[in-house]
Design a protein around this motif. Structure first.
Motif, short mmCIF file in Angstrom:
data_model
loop_
_atom_site.label_atom_id
_atom_site.label_comp_id
_atom_site.label_asym_id
_atom_site.label_seq_id
_atom_site.Cartn_x
_atom_site.Cartn_y
_atom_site.Cartn_z
N GLN A 18 0.84 -1.19 0.00
CA GLN A 18 0.00 0.00 0.00
C GLN A 18 0.87 1.24 0.00
N ALA A 19 0.43 2.28 -0.67
CA ALA A 19 1.18 3.52 -0.74
C ALA A 19 0.27 4.68 -0.38
N ALA A 20 0.89 5.82 -0.07
CA ALA A 20 0.13 7.03 0.23
C ALA A 20 -0.30 7.68 -1.07
N ILE A 21 -1.61 7.72 -1.30
CA ILE A 21 -2.13 8.23 -2.58
C ILE A 21 -3.24 9.25 -2.40
N ALA A 22 -3.73 9.43 -1.17
CA ALA A 22 -4.93 10.23 -0.95
C ALA A 22 -4.75 11.69 -1.35
N LEU A 23 -3.61 12.27 -1.04
CA LEU A 23 -3.38 13.67 -1.38
C LEU A 23 -3.45 13.87 -2.89
N ASP A 24 -2.74 13.05 -3.63
CA ASP A 24 -2.73 13.21 -5.09
C ASP A 24 -4.10 12.92 -5.69
N ALA A 25 -4.80 11.93 -5.14
CA ALA A 25 -6.14 11.62 -5.65
C ALA A 25 -7.06 12.81 -5.50
N ALA A 26 -7.00 13.48 -4.35
CA ALA A 26 -7.84 14.65 -4.12
C ALA A 26 -7.36 15.84 -4.95
N ARG A 27 -6.06 16.05 -4.98
CA ARG A 27 -5.51 17.21 -5.70
C ARG A 27 -5.81 17.12 -7.19
N GLU A 28 -5.70 15.93 -7.75
CA GLU A 28 -5.87 15.75 -9.19
C GLU A 28 -7.33 15.53 -9.59
N GLY A 29 -8.23 15.42 -8.61
CA GLY A 29 -9.64 15.26 -8.92
C GLY A 29 -10.07 13.83 -9.18
N ARG A 30 -9.19 12.85 -8.92
CA ARG A 30 -9.61 11.45 -9.06
C ARG A 30 -10.53 11.06 -7.92
N ALA B 211 1.17 13.49 7.88
CA ALA B 211 2.57 13.15 8.14
C ALA B 211 3.17 12.35 6.99
N LEU B 212 2.34 11.62 6.26
CA LEU B 212 2.82 10.81 5.16
C LEU B 212 3.33 11.65 4.00
N TYR B 213 3.05 12.96 4.03
CA TYR B 213 3.43 13.85 2.93
C TYR B 213 4.40 14.94 3.36
N ALA B 214 4.99 14.80 4.55
CA ALA B 214 5.88 15.84 5.05
C ALA B 214 7.15 15.97 4.22
N ASP B 215 7.55 14.89 3.52
CA ASP B 215 8.73 14.99 2.66
C ASP B 215 8.45 15.85 1.43
N ARG B 216 7.17 16.00 1.09
CA ARG B 216 6.79 16.84 -0.04
C ARG B 216 6.74 18.32 0.36
N ASP B 217 6.22 18.58 1.53
CA ASP B 217 6.16 19.94 2.05
C ASP B 217 6.06 19.82 3.57
N PRO B 218 7.00 20.41 4.31
CA PRO B 218 6.99 20.23 5.78
C PRO B 218 5.76 20.81 6.46
N VAL B 219 4.96 21.67 5.77
CA VAL B 219 3.74 22.17 6.42
C VAL B 219 2.81 21.01 6.74
N PHE B 220 2.90 19.90 6.00
CA PHE B 220 2.03 18.77 6.27
C PHE B 220 2.37 18.09 7.60
N ALA B 221 3.54 18.38 8.15
CA ALA B 221 3.91 17.79 9.43
C ALA B 221 3.30 18.52 10.62
N ILE B 222 2.76 19.71 10.39
CA ILE B 222 2.20 20.46 11.52
C ILE B 222 0.99 19.74 12.11
N GLY B 223 0.13 19.20 11.26
CA GLY B 223 -1.06 18.51 11.74
C GLY B 223 -0.81 17.08 12.19
N ALA B 224 0.28 16.50 11.73
CA ALA B 224 0.62 15.12 12.08
C ALA B 224 2.11 14.92 11.81
#
Length: 373
Positions: free
Chosen positions: A89-101, A110-123
């Motif tokens: 399993q992989a982290a896909i929810a952010l891209d699915a929502a962002r791209e409209g899928r 937290a699973l997306y903090a490597d993409r942008d550290p602001v995502f680490a603030i909530g988790a």
């Protein structure tokens, strides 16, 4: 920046259950006529593995509440868990929502903090506020608005979806007696925890929670941190590593609904209110479920042989110093992160003044009374 307080569930529910007009006004004032073909149906994609039944129930509560509030006019379909190449399993929810899928991604950011550290603030923020403090920051210190300002460039809007409460410090294949034991440790820690541990010589090895037990058993990692005892038991981490450390130096972890920003803007206001109210109901159900189930789970884990150990205070002190240094370095290049981190840090410090006076002293007394009784 315009400040808008987060809408409260009671008022939203009342507004959302009012008679639905034939046409609604969008945010820019243009009329949006309802289709006569049936209800509006959105798709939700989740990053949480099927084994984690509390997040799964949270998504189901969101869907049920939304259908109830709108009398079936606005519904959510929950997609089956997806697997990446190789069957993991992989982290896909952010891209699915962002791209409209999908219109909604359900995740731990937290699973997306490597993409942008602001995502680490909530988790995934080491030494962040506890769950109640974090919710207070979100709702009463403009935290939700600050996060949404930062998430806008990623094409999504945040609705809080629950909270794990306090985390534990993770599972380790060997004991941690001092900082020297961190060097060379291959660790899967979500959010900024991996980067913080790297300052002591650890080697971050991000693994999706569904694959943590296998990675430990196959000696691909030496340590894994995900949530608390209930989730960790569901993921069978106690079968893969013997040492279980506390306290959780990651503070707390929010579960988040990431809504496609364009889809949100196109919703009639009453549907925006209904979805927000449903998310509040789901958020509360998730938080209370963890509070109810973590205590029995920690008993079962210890009874099954888990070696529950406190992380040495000297190690925690150095972890905190390293986190503050790391946050400063990130903030120097990322203004959004600096704004968010400073806001959280200041509020956490102030909130612990009250905790020191009342919350901690009461809890400490009751814990000692429990031990004596």
């Amino acid at each position: 920046m315009k400040r808008r307080h987060f809408l409260q569930a009671a008022g939203l529910a009342a507004a959302a259950t009012a008679p639905l007009p034939a046409a609604a006004q969008t945010r820019d004032g243009k009329a949006q006529t309802e289709k006569a073909t049936g209800p509006l149906v959105w798709r939700l994609v989740s990053d949480f593995p099927d084994a984690l039944d509390i997040p799964r129930a949270g998504a189901e509560t969101l869907a049920t509440a939304l259908a109830d509030i709108t009398d079936g006019a606005f519904r959510i379909e929950i997609a089956k868990s997806e697997t990446a190449k190789g069957g993991t399993q992989a982290a896909i929810a952010l891209d699915a929502a962002r791209e409209g899928r999908a219109q909604i991604g359900y995740t731990s950011t937290a699973l997306y903090a490597d993409r942008d550290p602001v995502f680490a603030i909530g988790a995934g923020l080491p030494f962040g506020p506890n769950a109640r403090q974090f919710n207070a920051w979100l709702l009463h210190q403009h935290g939700l608005e600050l996060l949404n300002d930062s998430y806008r460039r990623h094409g999504v809007r945040l609705l809080p979806g629950g909270d794990t409460g306090a985390l534990t410090g993770g599972w380790f294949r060997r004991e941690i007696n001092g900082l020297a034991d961190i060097a060379g440790l291959r660790a899967s820690v979500p959010g900024l925890g991996g980067a913080m541990l790297a300052r002591f010589g650890a080697v971050p090895q991000p693994v999706h929670p569904a694959g943590l037990a296998a990675a430990l058993q196959q000696s691909r990692i030496d340590a894994a941190l995900w949530s608390g005892p209930y989730d960790d038991e569901k993921l069978r981490l106690h079968k893969a590593a013997p040492f279980y450390y506390y306290p959780g130096w990651q503070g707390t972890s929010q579960l988040s609904y990431l809504v496609n920003a364009q889809a949100w803007d196109a919703l009639p206001r009453r549907h925006q209110a209904a979805l927000t109210a449903a998310a509040v109901r789901a958020r509360d159900s998730v938080q209370t479920a963890y509070d109810a189930r973590n205590a029995p789970a920690i008993k079962r884990l210890v009874a099954s042989g888990a070696k529950l150990k406190p992380m040495p205070q000297a190690v925690l002190t150095e972890f905190l110093k390293a986190t503050e240094s790391l946050a400063g370095a990130i903030g120097a290049d990322n203004a959004d992160f600096r704004t968010l981190y400073d806001s959280v840090r200041i509020f956490r410090t102030d909130a612990y003044l009250w905790w020191q006076v009342a919350e901690y002293t009461y809890d400490n007394f009751m814990i000692r009374a429990r031990a004596q009784g």
